[in-house]
Structures are given as C-alpha cells and as structure tokens.
Design a protein around this motif. Structure first.
Motif, short mmCIF file in Angstrom:
data_model
loop_
_atom_site.label_atom_id
_atom_site.label_comp_id
_atom_site.label_asym_id
_atom_site.label_seq_id
_atom_site.Cartn_x
_atom_site.Cartn_y
_atom_site.Cartn_z
N LYS A 1 0.83 -1.21 0.00
CA LYS A 1 0.00 0.00 0.00
C LYS A 1 0.86 1.25 0.00
N ALA A 2 1.97 1.20 0.72
CA ALA A 2 2.84 2.37 0.83
C ALA A 2 3.55 2.69 -0.48
N MET A 3 3.71 1.70 -1.36
CA MET A 3 4.43 1.94 -2.61
C MET A 3 3.50 2.20 -3.78
N SER A 4 2.20 2.29 -3.54
CA SER A 4 1.25 2.46 -4.63
C SER A 4 1.43 3.76 -5.37
N PHE A 5 2.07 4.75 -4.72
CA PHE A 5 2.28 6.05 -5.35
C PHE A 5 3.23 5.95 -6.54
N ARG A 6 4.26 5.08 -6.42
CA ARG A 6 5.25 4.97 -7.50
C ARG A 6 5.81 3.56 -7.56
N PRO A 7 5.11 2.63 -8.23
CA PRO A 7 5.61 1.25 -8.32
C PRO A 7 6.39 0.99 -9.61
N TYR A 8 6.83 2.05 -10.30
CA TYR A 8 7.45 1.90 -11.61
C TYR A 8 8.75 2.70 -11.67
N TYR A 9 9.49 2.54 -12.77
CA TYR A 9 10.75 3.25 -12.94
C TYR A 9 10.50 4.69 -13.36
N ASP A 10 11.29 5.60 -12.78
CA ASP A 10 11.23 7.01 -13.16
C ASP A 10 12.60 7.62 -12.89
N VAL A 11 12.95 8.60 -13.72
CA VAL A 11 14.27 9.22 -13.55
C VAL A 11 14.29 10.26 -12.43
N SER A 12 13.13 10.64 -11.93
CA SER A 12 13.07 11.64 -10.87
C SER A 12 13.49 11.04 -9.53
N PHE A 13 13.75 11.91 -8.56
CA PHE A 13 14.20 11.46 -7.25
C PHE A 13 13.07 10.69 -6.55
N ILE A 14 13.47 9.73 -5.75
CA ILE A 14 12.51 8.91 -5.01
C ILE A 14 12.29 9.53 -3.64
N ASP A 15 11.05 9.59 -3.24
CA ASP A 15 10.72 10.13 -1.93
C ASP A 15 11.35 9.27 -0.83
N GLU A 16 11.82 9.92 0.22
CA GLU A 16 12.49 9.20 1.30
C GLU A 16 11.59 8.15 1.95
N THR A 17 10.29 8.43 2.03
CA THR A 17 9.37 7.44 2.63
C THR A 17 9.33 6.17 1.79
N GLN A 18 9.44 6.31 0.46
CA GLN A 18 9.46 5.15 -0.42
C GLN A 18 10.73 4.32 -0.19
N ILE A 19 11.84 5.02 -0.02
CA ILE A 19 13.12 4.32 0.21
C ILE A 19 13.07 3.54 1.52
N VAL A 20 12.57 4.18 2.56
CA VAL A 20 12.45 3.51 3.87
C VAL A 20 11.52 2.31 3.76
N ASN A 21 10.43 2.46 3.02
CA ASN A 21 9.48 1.36 2.85
C ASN A 21 10.13 0.16 2.17
N TRP A 22 10.93 0.42 1.14
CA TRP A 22 11.62 -0.68 0.46
C TRP A 22 12.62 -1.36 1.38
N ARG A 23 13.32 -0.60 2.17
CA ARG A 23 14.27 -1.21 3.12
C ARG A 23 13.54 -2.14 4.08
N LYS A 24 12.42 -1.65 4.62
CA LYS A 24 11.66 -2.44 5.59
C LYS A 24 11.03 -3.67 4.91
N TYR A 25 10.56 -3.50 3.69
CA TYR A 25 9.94 -4.61 2.97
C TYR A 25 10.96 -5.71 2.70
N LEU A 26 12.15 -5.33 2.27
CA LEU A 26 13.21 -6.32 2.04
C LEU A 26 13.63 -7.00 3.34
N ASP A 27 13.74 -6.22 4.41
CA ASP A 27 14.05 -6.81 5.72
C ASP A 27 13.00 -7.85 6.10
N PHE A 28 11.73 -7.47 5.91
CA PHE A 28 10.63 -8.37 6.26
C PHE A 28 10.71 -9.66 5.44
#
Length: 620
Positions: free
Chosen positions: A300-327
C-alpha cells in the motif's frame, strides 16, 4: 530465449557504464531536407541524452511523421521510427510502456516478426516486468498456435514474474490459455492450486475459481491416489472402532477384524474426500491470506510509485523498500538457490526454492523503482553472493552497471572484486581500466587496480601504477630522489589535493608493509617538500611511520629515530597558518608526546615531553 538472456546491445558498456555517443540518423541528407522538425528534436536528445522528457518529445514527433504511422508510411519514416525507439530504450531499458507501445505499433503495421523481436528484446532488457509479460503472452496467443511453445513461454513468464504481488494480469492470461486448450479440466485446477499458494493482490479471486472448478470435477480426479488410499484405510479403521463400541453396549465380545475386510462404499469415500479437500483448501486460504495481510502495508505504501522514473525517489518510499526487504528476508529466511534434490524430500526442497524465489522477486521489483540508487544494487548482489548464487549475482552486477550513473563507482568496484574473487582477473582489470577512461582521477579505482596488478605482476608493477597516476596529477615529472621546487596540480575539477595525498600515503604504506623503510621515508620526504600544500592526514601518516619502531633496542638506531621525530615535529609546528590549523598541529604533537611517555627513555625524552607540553598548551 531463457531467463538468463542478456542483450549485448544493453550490456556492451557495463564495465564503464558510459553511454555511447548517439549516432547520426539514417538517410541523413533526406532527413535534413524533409524531416527538419524531427531532426531538431533529435539534436537536443544528442546533446542531453539523460533527459527523459526530450526523448518523450522525440517519440511523440516520430509517431506524427507523414501524418501518423500507417502501413503506407515511407521506408525512411519507418526507419526513423525504429531508430528513435531503439535508441531511447537502449538508454532507458526499464520504460516498459514504451517497449509495449513499440511492439504493438510494429504488430499493427503488419510486421509480426519484428514485433516478436521487440518483445524478446524487451524481456531481455527488463525480464521482471509484469506488464511486458502480460502483453507478450497476449501477443503470442494471437500469433502462435503451437501449445508446446505457448506453454514454454508461459512457464518462463511464471518463473520471472509469477511471484510479483501484482502479477494477476499475467496469471489471467495463463488461465485463459489453459481453459482454451484443456476446456477447464484438471490442468486448469492444478494451475489454480499453484497460484493460490502465492501471496497475490487478487488471491481471493483465484480461490473462488479454484473452489468452483473443483465442484465440477470428480473428486477422485483432484485427489492424489495416496490421499485416497489413506482416506479409505481411515474409514475402515473408523468402522471397526464403531462396531466395537456397538457390540460392547450389547454385552457381546467382538474379535478383532482385518481393516481390509471392511467394504467402504463410493458415496462414503466421496464424502470423506470432499471433507479433506475442503479442509486443505481452507488451510491454503488461511495461509495465503496471512501472507497477503503481512505484505499489504508495504504494498500500500508503494502504490504512489511502483514503476521506474528518472526523478528522485521520496524518502518514505526508500524507507518502505528497506523495511519490505528486511521483512521478506526474515519471513522467508536465508534460503539457498535451487539445487538438484539429493537427501531432502521433494516438499522441503520446493519450499526452500519458493522462499529463495520470493526474496529474489521482491529484489527485482525493488530495483525497478530504485534503479538509480546504488544502495539497493549493492544489497541485492551481496545477498546473492551470500547465498552462493554467483551466476545470478554477475547478471545483477551487469544490470546495475548499465543503469547506474558512472559516478556511482562502488557497485562497479564490488563487481571487479567479485570477478577477482572467482579468478577472472583479466575481466576485473578491464573494468578498472574502463572506469578510469571515464573517471581518470578516481582514487578508489586506481588503488584497487594497483592492488590487482601487484597480485598479478608483483610489487614493483603495482607501485608503478600509483606513481604513474601521481605523475599525471601534477605538472612536471615525478622524481623520488630529489625534493626541489613545489609542484602544482593539473587544472581539473575532478582532481583534489586530499585525494592525491591519499594516494601518496598508499604508496608510502605499501613500501612500509613490504619492509622497505628507506623507500617509505623517501616518499614522505619528497612529497613534503614538493607538494603545494599538505594536510593533517599526510603528516599523521608520516608521524606514525616514524613512531612505529617501538621495539628498537640498538642505542644508535634509537637516537636516530628520536632525531628524526624531533625534526618532524619541528616541521609540523612550523606549518601553522599555512596548511593546518592549531588544533590539528596540537593533536599531532600530543600523539608524539604519548609516544614519548610509552617508548621514550632517559633524561632527553622527559625534557622533550616537558618542553612540548609547555609550548603547545600555553603558547598555542
């Protein structure tokens, strides 16, 4: 085509990560005369090839040539169309929508073979895109009538994207294919059973299909012979126990009976099998539901941007991916890659492989969104190396080297060290050389290359790499036997004095580690005299070198060491206001004072300590 296919077109420059210069367009003279609007946009792309918006403008322009692409479009228009898309997707291979649009345009124009080639190139460049796979298998269903070939395509897709949380569009196509080929029989049910064990966004839909289809099939078709045999025996044993209870109530004595002599009717067996099937289905549903619920907060947290883009990634998205991979790593455990089954059961082997595949699937998804972030490429490759999957680690290294900007050298360095570790020394050397072609003053790269050359060709060859690098950094020649005039750095924005000093220290320490103390001292003495400026790290390394002889027992040698240290401290104290501040000089003097307390002896050491203490603590 298989899952390890890698396009040479995409990975031709992975060692350096440098994008090739964009070529001139085909039919240059005709283009300059008749396609000036397209050409003006292409020239902008040539100048700023990293700007995705310019590429999008170019692709929009090429789609409007000759009033829009049709089967009647000219040969030059078609060539410009393919030229534009090929270059764009070579530069940005993760733009799945443009791969699909490219292939669909070719198919609509009647070029089925070219469309098929575009899809295969898309899968080679972006193998874990659900959207590309869903479009590709839909295309295959329209153009291919060989069920074996179609099944192979679907199975490869299932391997690459089947575990994606949002892979329902692919699985829907697979189910439709099996229903068309087998009429909704047991093969469709088996496919659905395979799907309902995967935590998918639309898992409930597949459970519903599974239950409805199972009711249309004979129970013995969907239950394995082993389960049927066990259910029969359980019913026979239950019948014997029931008879014993009944006769005991009547006061009669019953002798034991052979369970095999009890006849179980078809209706009784069918009822029992249905109960067991329902229990198994309920258990599967509960397990899958739990897996989905556990993953939903991350999804749910990644629904904003689940695709590739050249723009900067929001810090909340980065944290979410770290936690998701840890999980996922904790949830699935550290599983080894699939191997040939030996001393473990099939069920356990499949479970281990499934865990490994789920972690990989999440990493593949993560690296689409975070393709420009070196952190996640490093994490994935280290995880793959940790579980022993070196072949896949090499593939990820190659993909990351292609997609990351050349300035992100840590992954490329790790890639080269990885190749060194498996004995591919020449490949590692080529990587270092290619990085240095683009970044000639990359300090980490030159030090790593020196270490490799030292390993392959000997100490002198390794040191020569560093000394040649230093010579290229300064105006004038590098001569270690004389310290004459000051030497100035070459005028280059990527060249800084602290980086150069780091290489000088590396040269000196290399001599020291080999036991060549006079050469080490010679390096420090030379550069202290010719550097246009120095810094704290240089003098700290020099001071530590002179202080490290703590086990000298010869009185004459100890006296020489003390004289060198006194001269060195005097030199350092004279640098105040030039290249070091008072605090840095005071710290260096304190280190020497500690050395005097721990290793000095005699009246001279005490006097030197007292003099330094008085001067740096009360005069500075």
């Amino acid at each position: 085509m298989d899952s390890s296919t890698i396009s040479e077109n995409h990975f031709g420059s992975v060692a350096s990560g440098k994008n090739p210069v964009l070529p001139s367009p085909p039919h240059k003279k005709e283009v300059e005369h008749h396609y000036q609007e397209w050409l003006s946009k292409y020239r902008l792309v040539q100048q700023y090839d990293h700007d995705l918006q310019l590429w999008e403008v170019l692709l929009n322009e090429v789609s409007r040539l000759d009033g829009g692409l049709t089967k009647a479009s000219s040969l030059i228009t078609l060539e410009l169309f393919r030229f534009s898309y090929d270059l764009c997707l070579n530069r940005f291979p993760l733009l799945f929508a443009y791969w699909i649009k490219y292939a669909e345009l070719e198919f609509r124009l009647g070029f089925t073979e070219i469309a098929s080639d575009v899809y295969e190139r898309a899968i080679a460049a972006f193998p874990n895109s659900v959207d590309i796979w869903a479009s590709y298998v839909k295309f295959k269903l329209l153009t291919c009538h060989d069920d074996v070939e179609l099944t192979l395509a679907f199975e490869l897709g299932a391997e690459l994207v089947g575990l994606h949380f949002m892979s329902h569009s692919f699985w829907d196509q697979y189910i439709n294919f099996e229903e068309r080929s087998n009429g909704g029989g047991i093969k469709v049910l088996n496919l659905l059973k395979r799907i309902i064990t995967i935590p998918l966004h639309q898992y409930a839909k597949y459970f519903d299909k599974y239950i409805k289809l199972s009711k249309k099939l004979a129970i013995k078709e969907i239950i394995s012979p082993e389960v049927i045999l066990k259910a029969t025996k359980d019913l026979q044993i239950r019948a014997i126990k029931s008879q014993k209870i009944s006769t005991a109530t009547d006061g009669l004595t019953v002798t034991s009976k052979d369970p095999n002599s009890i006849i179980i009717t078809k209706a009784e067996l069918d009822i029992e099998l249905r109960k067991r099937f329902q229990l198994e289905t309920t258990h599967l549903y509960t397990v899958t539901q739990g897996k989905v619920a556990a993953r939903w907060p991350f999804e749910k947290a990644m629904s904003f941007r689940p695709y590739y883009d050249v723009s900067f990634i929001d810090e909340t998205q980065i944290v979410n991916w770290r936690k998701y991979l840890d999980f996922e790593e904790i949830e699935c455990g550290t599983s080894e890659p699939p191997n040939e089954i030996t001393d473990i059961t099939l069920a356990v082997s499949l479970e281990l492989n499934d865990r490994y595949s789920r972690i990989r699937a999440l990493y593949d998804r993560c690296l689409v969104v975070t393709a420009s972030m070196e952190e996640f490429w490093l994490r994935y490759t280290r995880w793959l190396i940790g579980v022993g999957d070196y072949d896949e680690a090499r593939v990820i290294f190659q993909r990351g080297s292609l997609l990351l900007p050349i300035g992100r050298t840590e992954l490329r360095h790790l890639f080269a060290k990885f190749e060194e570790g498996v004995g591919n020394y020449e490949s590692a050397k080529i990587m270092y050389d290619n990085i240095l072609l683009v970044l000639p003053f990359s300090i980490e790269t030159i030090i790593l290359k020196s270490s490799l050359i030292r390993l392959l060709e000997g100490f002198d060859a390794g040191i020569s790499v560093l000394e040649q690098f230093l010579n290229n950094c300064f105006q004038g020649d590098y001569v270690t036997d004389t310290a004459s005039t000051k030497r100035n750095l070459k005028n280059n924005p990527d060249l800084t004095l602290p980086d150069v000093i780091a290489v000088i220290i590396e040269v000196a320490n290399s001599y020291r580690m080999q036991g060549y103390e006079s050469q080490c001292r010679q390096v420090f003495e030379y550069w202290s005299g010719v550097l246009p400026n120095t810094n704290y790290q240089f003098w700290l390394a020099y001071l530590r070198f002179e202080m490290h002889h703590v086990f000298i027992t010869n009185a004459e040698q100890k006296q020489q060491q003390q004289e060198r240290l006194v001269y060195l401290i005097k030199t350092i104290r004279g640098l105040q206001g030039e290249s070091m501040n008072p605090t840095e000089i005071k710290d260096l003097c304190h280190q020497y004072m500690v050395h005097l307390l721990e290793n000095g002896s005699g009246k001279s050491a005490i006097e030197t300590y007292a003099e330094l203490d008085r001067e740096i603590n009360f005069k500075l």
